[in-house]
Each structure stands twice: as structure tokens, then as C-alpha cells.
Scaffold this active site. Structure first.
Site, PDB file in Angstrom:
ATOM      1  N   LYS A  67       0.865  -1.194   0.000  1.00 46.53           N
ATOM      2  CA  LYS A  67       0.000   0.000   0.000  1.00 46.53           C
ATOM      3  C   LYS A  67       0.889   1.227   0.000  1.00 46.53           C
ATOM      4  O   LYS A  67       2.012   1.177   0.504  1.00 46.53           O
ATOM      5  CB  LYS A  67      -0.888   0.014   1.255  1.00 46.53           C
ATOM      6  CG  LYS A  67      -2.137   0.850   1.117  1.00 46.53           C
ATOM      7  CD  LYS A  67      -3.282   0.034   0.553  1.00 46.53           C
ATOM      8  CE  LYS A  67      -4.484   0.866   0.226  1.00 46.53           C
ATOM      9  NZ  LYS A  67      -5.648   0.008  -0.094  1.00 46.53           N
TER      10      LYS A  67
ATOM     11  N   ASP B  65      -7.116   4.210  -4.385  1.00 48.21           N
ATOM     12  CA  ASP B  65      -7.754   4.077  -3.066  1.00 48.21           C
ATOM     13  C   ASP B  65      -8.340   5.460  -2.801  1.00 48.21           C
ATOM     14  O   ASP B  65      -8.576   6.215  -3.771  1.00 48.21           O
ATOM     15  CB  ASP B  65      -6.728   3.650  -1.993  1.00 48.21           C
ATOM     16  CG  ASP B  65      -7.391   3.186  -0.695  1.00 48.21           C
ATOM     17  OD1 ASP B  65      -7.857   2.042  -0.632  1.00 48.21           O
ATOM     18  OD2 ASP B  65      -7.478   3.986   0.269  1.00 48.21           O
TER      19      ASP B  65
END
Ligand code: NDP
Ligand code: 2IT
Length: 450
Positions: free
Chosen positions: A123, A163
Site C-alpha cells: 500500500k 484508493d
């Protein structure tokens, strides 16, 4: 012995509460699996799986429209590559910290394992706030961000995606800059536009997959979505396509929210009203309050950061779908869900429900689906985009949607079967944590001490 591992992990990562929260949740469910499997214990799998393989932090300087030079911090947490290249989104939001990205990367490892596709977990992102920025500012920022990130990613190494705060526009700028730097057109990012490597259904996939998952849960209880009143939080990518799929299956979305507050439309958010939200959020980049100005059947409530509960979760309904951000549904909210007879709580966001709220929901018989299972449709379809890019082909919407449905059903069934096998019958959270953990742990055992 076992708690010592957790203590060591936490001591090494002081001041990272979200990361600790994610670690605690998984450990609670896999502790007995580790005790029962001496290899996992001897090879110290849990401590290794919790520590990122690599964390990259970097300066992102960029010039705003007034000519000022601004500095943000960029990150990429490459958490685990045991079962495939690092894979996971980028978040641009002022609340981004190393702790937030480590929790997201940790969750991503197990989520990606559940999809059955060969993807490790990672991430990244930045504390950059895209709100109120011009397109040109967003472009300059993302180009500067990619100048550094490009050194650390690759289509067989690490494949980022979107995201919070990173959608089609940002992926376009990021992809363009990577291509320019490397002089190479490869699938290094997913969520690309159709026509330049993007998969059909990827924009829809997280929201659609969430509702497919919820429909599987309802079906397992001889029930369906038809006529079900649904509370949805958020109004971004995940929330929008969750609402679309709810509508397609006869459910009634009642709410939407953003960081300024929520709207409650007692008549339901129909297809036309959803189109208004999509235009407002994706094109006009406006605030959800404008929905209530447009539709008299709706009321707007401003958010109150100091309140001990969030009134969006205190609306009479059958299903609740948190699709905004982490820790947006606390114990008081869970009590309200119970009080109002909500039957199903399925997470579109990552870790939106606090640990005590999860406990209250499960104890009171609410069917609860953890994000790493129920929101896995997004990354699964990213995996399908990678496959298409590697093979140099495009699949039709129907082909991708059929695969997405099948993957969500497989994850659902895997959670149920794994939970039952390990003494947690009906507990999707335990099933997801155990199944995801075993898959990655076995690969780590096979690959040696790395
Ligand atoms: P978007 O940026 O498209 O939308 C985010 C939404 O959540 C916006 O409505 C935003 O409001 C709201 N929000 C964000 N932060 C906060 C906050 N601190 N408090 C209140 N509201 C907030 O992001 P996504 O829809 O992509 O992501 C939503 C959630 O889903 C995240 O948890 C993400 O990690 C998760 N997720 C996303 C996937 C994807 O494919 N995109 C896949 C799996 C999970 P505002 O406009 O005011 O910022
Ligand atoms: O949290 C997530 O699963 C995502 N933001 C999607 C990640 C991806 O690589 O598609």
C-alpha cells in the site's frame, strides 16, 4: 510466548495505532492455528508476516498554481511478496500516516490471498489533500510522486492502484509519468482507462463485489437483497457502485456521506438520484450536502467529530455498508444497529468497524463481513487487469463481471468453510483471517527464511 511476539511487533512500531489494531485482529483469530502448527511457530511466521519487507518514504515537492513550492511525504509499504508481486492501492488524503499505510498493507496481504490470484500485498500514498486543488496541481503533484515511486515499482515487482483520493484521473497522470520515465508501456498500475490497458468493470468492482458478497451471505440464510433498506456511508468509488448494485437487485439505498456529513433520503436513492451523486462527486467534485438542496425528500446532517456516535448508523434499515474510511463505526453505532434490527454489516471500506463494535455485532447475531473478504472484488479485478495486460488482451464486461461474481462466491464459501473447520462456525472474520493467513504462511514456509 505468543503475546511476546505481539509485544515485540508493537515495541518496534510505537505510535502506530491503526497498524496495531489490524495486527491484533488477525492474531486473535490465528493464534490457535499457530499453536497447532509447530512450523509456523518455529519459523516465527507471525512476526515476519507483520513486518514490511520494505518501506519507502520520500519527499514530494510540487508547485501550486500561485507558484509556491509545497512539500508532502510519499510512501510505499511493500509488505509481503510470498505469493506474488506487491499489489495494493495508493491513498492521497491528509490523514495518511505510516501507521495507516502499514495497516492497509497488512490487510491487503490477506485480502489478496483470499482472491485466489497470485498477488502479494502493499500500500502507498501521501498526506497530499486533493480537495480544492486544480487539475494542474493534482497533475504536478502526481508526476512528482511518480518520479520517485517509479524507482521502486514494476509490472512484475509492485503494481499500485487507486484508493481514497486516487481515481481514474490520478492513475492516468501516474501511468503517463511512469511510461515517460521508463520508456515502457506495461501494466504497472491497475485502474487504467479503457483503451490504454484498463480492465472493464475495474471501476465498478469493489462496490459490485461487496454487494455480490452480501447477496451470498443473505442467500446462505435463505434471504435476498430484494426490498432491503440499506445504509451506505461514503459517496466515492466504492459507495457509488455499491449503491448501483443494490438498486439492480431490488434493494433501497437510503444514505450517502462524505467528510462533511451525510444525507438521508427517506424515499430512497433511485437510479436518477445516484446519477446526480456520481456527477456531483466525479465531475463537479462537490459536497454531498448539495444532494439535499436538490432533493426535498432528503435531509443533510453535518458531521460532528466530537460526538460519541455517528447518526448515519442510527437509521432503521436491514443492511449496513460502511464504504468511507477506517474506524467510522464504533461500539455505540453497533449498539444502534442492533437496536434498529439491522441484520447484515458488510465492509466496503478497510477496517471501518472498531474491534469492540465488531464484537457487539457478532454477539448480537448481525451477519458481519470483514473488508478483507467483502471488499476484495476491487483488487481481484485488478488481478484480472494484470492478467489481461500480461497476455495483451481485453475481456468483455460480461467476462470480467462473471469472473468477479465467481471470485466473490469463492471467497464467501472459503470463509464459511474455514471458519467451521477451525471452530468458528458462521464467523466470516475468523474464516477470512485464518484462510488468508494459512495461504501466505505456507508460501513463506516453502520459500525459506527471507
Ligand atoms: P474515494 O476517495 O472514492 O471516496 C472516499 C469516500 O469516503 C468519500 O466520500 C470521502 O469523503 C469519504 N471519506 C474519506 N475519508 C474520510 C474521513 N476521514 N471521514 C469521513 N469520510 C471520509 O475512495 P474509495 O471509495 O475508493 O475508498 C473508500 C474506502 O474503500 C476506503 O476505506 C478504501 O480503502 C476502501 N477500498 C477501496 C477500494 C477501491 O478499489 N477503490 C478497494 C477496497 C477497499 P470526502 O469526499 O469528503 O473526502
Ligand atoms: O484496498 C484495496 O483493496 C484497494 N484499494 C484496491 C487495490 C488494488 O490494487 O486494486
Amino acid at each position: 510466548m505468543s503475546q511476546e511476539v505481539i509485544e515485540r511487533i508493537k515495541n518496534r512500531s510505537k505510535g502506530e495505532p491503526e497498524y496495531h489494531q489490524a495486527i491484533d485482529e488477525v492474531y486473535l483469530n490465528v493464534e490457535t492455528i499457530i499453536e497447532q502448527n509447530p512450523q509456523y511457530k518455529e519459523l516465527n511466521i507471525f512476526e515476519r508476516i507483520s513486518e514490511p519487507e520494505r518501506t519507502i518514504m520520500f519527499r514530494v515537492p510540487w508547485m501550486d498554481d500561485q507558484g509556491n513550492i509545497n512539500v508532502n511525504r510519499g510512501y510505499r509499504v511493500q509488505m509481503n511478496s510470498a505469493i506474488g508481486p506487491y499489489k495494493g492501492g495508493l491513498r492521497f488524503h491528509p490523514t495518511v500516516t505510516l501507521s495507516v499505510l502499514k495497516f492497509l498493507a497488512f490487510e491487503q496481504v490477506f485480502k489478496n490471498a483470499l482472491t485466489g490470484l497470485p498477488m502479494g500485498g502493499g500500500k502507498g500514498g501521501s498526506d497530499f489533500d486533493p480537495k480544492g486543488k486544480s487539475d494542474a496541481e493534482v497533475m504536478r503533484f502526481t508526476q512528482s510522486f511518480m518520479q520517485e515511486l517509479a524507482k521502486h515499482i514494476g509490472h512484475r515487482t509492485d503494481v499500485p492502484a487507486g484508493d481514497i483520493g486516487v481515481g481514474g484521473r490520478e492513475i492516468g497522470y501516474l501511468f503517463g509519468m511512469y511510461k515517460k520515465i521508463k520508456n515502457e508501456f506495461v501494466g504497472v498500475l491497475t485502474g487504467k482507462g479503457q483503451g490504454w490497458g484498463g480492465s472493464r468493470i475495474r471501476p465498478e468492482a469493489t462496490g459490485y463485489g461487496l454487494i455480490y458478497f452480501a447477496m451470498n451471505m443473505l442467500e446462505a440464510n435463505n434471504d435476498s437483497l430484494k426490498g432491503k433498506k440499506c445504509i451506505v456511508s461514503g459517496s466515492g468509488n466504492v459507495a457509488q457502485f455499491a449503491m448501483e448494485k443494490i438498486l439492480q437487485n431490488g434493494g433501497v439505498p437510503l444514505t450517502a456521506s462524505d467528510s462533511s456529513g451525510y444525507i438521508y433520503d427517506k424515499d430512497g436513492i433511485d437510479t436518477d438520484k445516484l446519477a446526480f451523486i456520481m456527477d456531483l462527486k466525479n465531475n463537479k467534485r462537490g459536497r454531498i450536502k448539495e444532494y439535499a438542496d436538490q432533493y426535498p425528500s432528503a435531509e443533510f446532517h453535518a458531521s460532528d467529530r466530537n460526538a460519541d456516535s455517528n447518526p448515519i448508523w442510527d437509521i432503521a434499515a436491514d443492511c449496513a455498508f460502511p464504504c468511507a474510511t477506517q474506524n467510522e463505526l464504533n461500539a455505540n453505532d453497533a449498539k444502534n444497529l442492533v437496536k434498529n434490527g439491522v441484520k447484515l454489516l458488510a465492509e466496503g471500506a478497510n477496517m471501518p468497524t472498531t474491534p469492540d463494535a465488531i464484537e457487539i455485532a457478532i454477539e448480537n447475531g448481525i451477519m458481519y463481513a470483514p473488508g478483507k473478504a467483502s471488499n476484495a472484488g476491487g483488487v481481484a479485478t485488478s488481478g484480472l487487469e494484470m492478467s489481461q495486460n500480461y497476455a495483451g488482451v481485453y475481456w468483455t464486461s460480461k467476462e470480467v463481471d462473471d469472473k468477479l461474481k465467481e471470485i466473490m462466491k469463492n471467497i464467501h464459501d472459503l470463509c464459511i468453510e474455514t471458519a467451521e473447520k477451525h471452530g468458528f462456525k458462521g464467523n466470516y472474520m475468523a474464516g477470512a483471517n485464518i484462510a488468508g493467513f494459512i495461504k501466505v504462511a505456507d508460501a513463506m514456509v516453502a520459500e525459506g527464511i527471507l
